[in-house]
Design a protein around this motif. Structure first.
Motif, PDB file in Angstrom:
ATOM      1  N   GLY A 262       0.763  -1.232  -0.048  1.00  0.00           N
ATOM      2  CA  GLY A 262       0.146   0.090   0.015  1.00  0.00           C
ATOM      3  C   GLY A 262       0.817   1.201  -0.017  1.00  0.00           C
ATOM      4  N   GLN A 263       2.204   1.205  -0.301  1.00  0.00           N
ATOM      5  CA  GLN A 263       3.084   2.334  -0.311  1.00  0.00           C
ATOM      6  C   GLN A 263       3.076   2.884  -1.775  1.00  0.00           C
ATOM      7  OE1 GLN A 263       5.876  -0.256   1.611  1.00  0.00           O
ATOM      8  NE2 GLN A 263       5.969   1.242   3.183  1.00  0.00           N
ATOM      9  N   PRO A 264       2.901   4.202  -1.852  1.00  0.00           N
ATOM     10  CA  PRO A 264       2.908   4.838  -3.397  1.00  0.00           C
ATOM     11  C   PRO A 264       4.167   4.766  -3.897  1.00  0.00           C
ATOM     12  CG  PRO A 264       2.614   6.496  -1.591  1.00  0.00           C
ATOM     13  CD  PRO A 264       2.647   5.217  -1.103  1.00  0.00           C
ATOM     14  N   SER A 265       4.276   4.543  -5.409  1.00  0.00           N
ATOM     15  CA  SER A 265       5.604   4.405  -6.079  1.00  0.00           C
ATOM     16  C   SER A 265       5.110   5.257  -7.154  1.00  0.00           C
ATOM     17  CB  SER A 265       5.914   3.100  -6.528  1.00  0.00           C
ATOM     18  OG  SER A 265       7.055   3.137  -7.316  1.00  0.00           O
ATOM     19  N   PHE A 266       6.089   6.419  -7.764  1.00  0.00           N
ATOM     20  CA  PHE A 266       5.591   6.998  -9.006  1.00  0.00           C
ATOM     21  C   PHE A 266       7.021   7.808  -9.518  1.00  0.00           C
ATOM     22  CE2 PHE A 266       5.484   9.554  -5.118  1.00  0.00           C
ATOM     23  CZ  PHE A 266       6.196  10.723  -5.505  1.00  0.00           C
ATOM     24  N   ARG A 267       7.091   8.082 -10.646  1.00  0.00           N
ATOM     25  CA  ARG A 267       8.236   9.108 -11.109  1.00  0.00           C
ATOM     26  C   ARG A 267       7.761  10.418 -11.031  1.00  0.00           C
ATOM     27  NH1 ARG A 267      12.539   8.125 -13.628  1.00  0.00           N
ATOM     28  NH2 ARG A 267      13.478   9.326 -15.169  1.00  0.00           N
ATOM     29  N   LEU A 268       8.766  11.122 -10.190  1.00  0.00           N
ATOM     30  CA  LEU A 268       8.447  12.442 -10.109  1.00  0.00           C
ATOM     31  C   LEU A 268       8.865  13.171 -11.279  1.00  0.00           C
ATOM     32  CD1 LEU A 268       8.164  14.789  -8.010  1.00  0.00           C
ATOM     33  CD2 LEU A 268      10.510  14.291  -7.353  1.00  0.00           C
ATOM     34  N   HIS A 269       8.338  14.259 -11.475  1.00  0.00           N
ATOM     35  CA  HIS A 269       8.656  15.397 -12.657  1.00  0.00           C
ATOM     36  C   HIS A 269       8.976  16.618 -11.975  1.00  0.00           C
ATOM     37  CE1 HIS A 269       8.608  12.872 -16.336  1.00  0.00           C
ATOM     38  NE2 HIS A 269       7.667  12.178 -15.559  1.00  0.00           N
ATOM     39  N   THR A 270      10.034  17.408 -12.027  1.00  0.00           N
ATOM     40  CA  THR A 270      10.184  18.591 -11.646  1.00  0.00           C
ATOM     41  C   THR A 270      10.721  19.506 -12.929  1.00  0.00           C
ATOM     42  OG1 THR A 270      12.513  18.593 -10.990  1.00  0.00           O
ATOM     43  CG2 THR A 270      10.906  17.654  -9.475  1.00  0.00           C
ATOM     44  N   PRO A 271      10.728  20.851 -12.917  1.00  0.00           N
ATOM     45  CA  PRO A 271      11.540  21.562 -13.887  1.00  0.00           C
ATOM     46  C   PRO A 271      13.041  21.257 -14.421  1.00  0.00           C
ATOM     47  CG  PRO A 271      10.081  23.080 -12.472  1.00  0.00           C
ATOM     48  CD  PRO A 271      10.161  21.713 -11.782  1.00  0.00           C
ATOM     49  N   GLY A 273      14.186  18.010 -13.952  1.00  0.00           N
ATOM     50  CA  GLY A 273      14.520  16.684 -14.021  1.00  0.00           C
ATOM     51  C   GLY A 273      13.402  15.808 -13.638  1.00  0.00           C
ATOM     52  N   ALA A 274      13.846  14.680 -13.742  1.00  0.00           N
ATOM     53  CA  ALA A 274      12.647  13.482 -13.210  1.00  0.00           C
ATOM     54  C   ALA A 274      13.492  12.437 -12.612  1.00  0.00           C
ATOM     55  CB  ALA A 274      12.036  12.838 -14.462  1.00  0.00           C
ATOM     56  N   SER A 275      12.599  11.601 -11.627  1.00  0.00           N
ATOM     57  CA  SER A 275      13.451  10.656 -10.631  1.00  0.00           C
ATOM     58  C   SER A 275      12.306   9.834 -10.106  1.00  0.00           C
ATOM     59  CB  SER A 275      14.399  11.361  -9.744  1.00  0.00           C
ATOM     60  OG  SER A 275      15.074  10.344  -9.262  1.00  0.00           O
ATOM     61  N   ASP A 276      12.674   8.442  -9.777  1.00  0.00           N
ATOM     62  CA  ASP A 276      11.671   7.567  -9.244  1.00  0.00           C
ATOM     63  C   ASP A 276      11.609   7.756  -7.826  1.00  0.00           C
ATOM     64  OD1 ASP A 276      11.144   6.462 -11.688  1.00  0.00           O
ATOM     65  OD2 ASP A 276      12.640   5.245 -11.778  1.00  0.00           O
ATOM     66  N   VAL A 277      10.395   7.448  -7.125  1.00  0.00           N
ATOM     67  CA  VAL A 277      10.119   7.630  -5.805  1.00  0.00           C
ATOM     68  C   VAL A 277       9.342   6.495  -5.289  1.00  0.00           C
ATOM     69  CG1 VAL A 277       9.149   8.767  -3.830  1.00  0.00           C
ATOM     70  CG2 VAL A 277      10.216  10.069  -5.863  1.00  0.00           C
ATOM     71  N   THR A 278       9.764   5.808  -4.310  1.00  0.00           N
ATOM     72  CA  THR A 278       8.906   4.811  -3.389  1.00  0.00           C
ATOM     73  C   THR A 278       8.620   5.292  -2.143  1.00  0.00           C
ATOM     74  OG1 THR A 278       9.424   2.993  -5.305  1.00  0.00           O
ATOM     75  CG2 THR A 278       8.489   2.386  -2.990  1.00  0.00           C
ATOM     76  N   MET A 279       7.628   5.414  -1.610  1.00  0.00           N
ATOM     77  CA  MET A 279       7.539   5.935  -0.173  1.00  0.00           C
ATOM     78  C   MET A 279       7.445   4.949   0.797  1.00  0.00           C
ATOM     79  SD  MET A 279       5.080   9.390  -1.207  1.00  0.00           S
ATOM     80  CE  MET A 279       5.529  10.322   0.237  1.00  0.00           C
TER      81      MET A 279
END
Length: 471
Positions: A262-271, A273-279
């Motif tokens: 039940g933990q969120p995972s996603f690809r983060l996009h910022t101005p 660059g981008a990077s993967d997150v698993t909380m």
């Protein structure tokens, strides 16, 4: 706190010194309002409460090492006497913040303030020394006390701001003027006190109105997915950054999913660059909170990789907010009983279902307070949602509002034993103790006044035959 002499403090707060033989003595410890926290070098703030008068503890705190008392009357020990203790505390905080070189970040919203504040603090804390609001001490007393814990080494000061009416946030920003202001959402929390979402939006928007203009470094970070918040862009002269799922968001997420736990995972996009997150946190609703924190961090110079790494390492810092504990018998208890409003209640139910894939799920829910005329409809909607999400069993705890929860579930089609209404926390505990099976997942959630954390605590004590594994 940065070291200040009693003479300087008296001047700042407009007070008179009493029984102070040497006004040049420095306050080098903490500014506290609880006499039990007084220690060497501290300043004790004597508030008069409904049950306790802080002035009665003046001698005790000085004996413990406090150098003086901030009081509204002489107390027979070193004291700075003022007409209004709360106003004096605010003036002292304003003075200290002005002397600091720290960047002040303030945030508000109807739901998720504390969880997001904890995320912002942990992400910024990975970069430089950061001071932040403990728990949800976000009012006219808790906020200045937090600000006064900052020192010369502090680089970021993250303050949560709450409001129960128009003008409250304007007052708080006057005490601790932020350079970056973050508004999360405009929901139903306290709608009974405000009178409607438009009034809530008016109050929350006072934060962005307080920011310095863009050319002076002011930044307003707004939720692009909330129309009330998005509209606040017209109320500020600060630079505006949007976060969310909307196409106009500067900070966004893609490929959002939940892990098996039940933990969120996603690809983060910022101005940048981008990077993967698993909380490490539980529930998809934390993705929006993470994007808000990422927007703050981006504006303060952190790269996408640095932000993603910090978000993936961040945990829960505040008690009873999606606090997940697994008993030795495999029953998982999710204690989210610190508070509740319609938005957070629905998010918690979705998190419960995500965590309980293939397992029985229990939603032990109580009253959501301060909803005014919307109370019946909102409790009914939560009960209905529990059925739509296929929660195995709803246990509605308490009086009228709990009955509305159970009625919503019944009207949605829960006609058997899928939902039940019990009178109080003890009745809920008795029911759960008799019916829980290994592997079940139990969510406990209600407004703070209901005190349902006792249910979660009782369940953990019940299963504590071996060591409880907290996740």
């Amino acid at each position: 706190m940065i070291a200040l002499s009693l003479a300087e403090i008296a001047e700042v707060v407009g007070g008179q010194t009493h029984d102070i033989p040497d006004p040049s003595v420095l306050v080098t410890g903490e500014v506290v309002r609880d006499s039990r926290e007084a220690g060497p070098g501290s300043l004790f703030v004597a508030f008069v409460g409904e049950r306790v008068d802080g002035h009665d503890f003046a001698a005790q705190v000085v004996e413990a090492g406090a150098v003086a008392v901030l009081a509204s009357r002489p107390v027979g020990v070193p004291a700075i006497v003022v007409e209004d203790v709360q106003a004096a505390l605010g003036a002292l905080a304003r003075h200290v913040v002005a002397r600091l070189g720290a960047t002040l970040v303030a945030l508000t919203g109807s739901a998720g303030k504390t969880s997001t504040k904890d995320l912002v603090a942990q992400v910024l804390g990975s970069k430089a020394p950061t001071v932040f609001t403990p728990g949800s001490l976000n009012n006219e007393i808790g906020l200045p006390l937090t600000a006064l814990t900052a020192t010369e080494e502090t680089r970021f000061l993250v303050l949560e701001m709450g409001a129960r009416g128009i003008g409250h946030i304007r007052y708080l920003t006057g005490l601790t003027p932020p350079r970056i202001g973050l508004v999360l959402n405009v929901g139903s929390a306290h709608i009974g006190e405000f009178g409607g979402r438009e009034q809530i939006a008016e109050a929350k928007g006072e934060l962005v109105e307080s920011l310095p203009p863009a050319e002076e470094g002011g930044v307003a970070i707004l939720n692009a997915d909330d129309p009330y918040v998005r509209a606040m862009a017209s109320r500020t002269k600060a630079k505006v950054i949007f976060f969310g799922e909307s196409g106009e968001a500067d900070v966004s997420a893609e490929n959002v999913r939940l892990t098996d736990s039940g933990q969120p995972s996603f690809r983060l996009h910022t101005p940048s660059g981008a990077s993967d997150v698993t909380m490490r946190l539980y529930g998809e609703h934390h993705v929006s909170n993470a994007l808000a924190a990422a927007a703050v961090a981006h504006e303060l110079g952190m790269s996408a990789d640095e932000i993603a790494r910090a978000l993936s390492e961040a945990g829960s810092l505040s008690r009873w907010r999606m606090e997940v504990t697994e008993r030795p018998d495999g029953v998982t208890v999710v204690n989210d009983a610190y508070n509740a409003n319609p938005e957070s209640m629905k998010a918690a139910l979705r998190a419960l279902v995500a965590m309980g894939k293939g397992r029985r799920t229990w939603a032990v829910l109580g009253k959501m307070a301060e909803l005014g005329d919307e109370a019946l409809a909102e409790h009914d909607a939560v009960g209905r949602l529990a059925v739509r999400l296929n929660v195995s069993k709803l246990v509605a705890v308490g009086g009228r509002e709990a009955a509305w929860l159970q009625l919503g579930a019944y009207n949605e089609g829960s006609w058997g034993e899928e939902s039940v209404h019990v009178s109080d926390a003890q009745a809920a505990v008795d029911l759960l103790r008799s019916e829980l099976r290994p592997g079940d997942v139990v969510l406990v959630k209600a407004s703070r006044s209901v005190g349902l954390e006792s249910v979660a605590q009782a369940l953990l004590e019940t299963g504590a035959e071996g060591e409880v594994a907290a996740r």
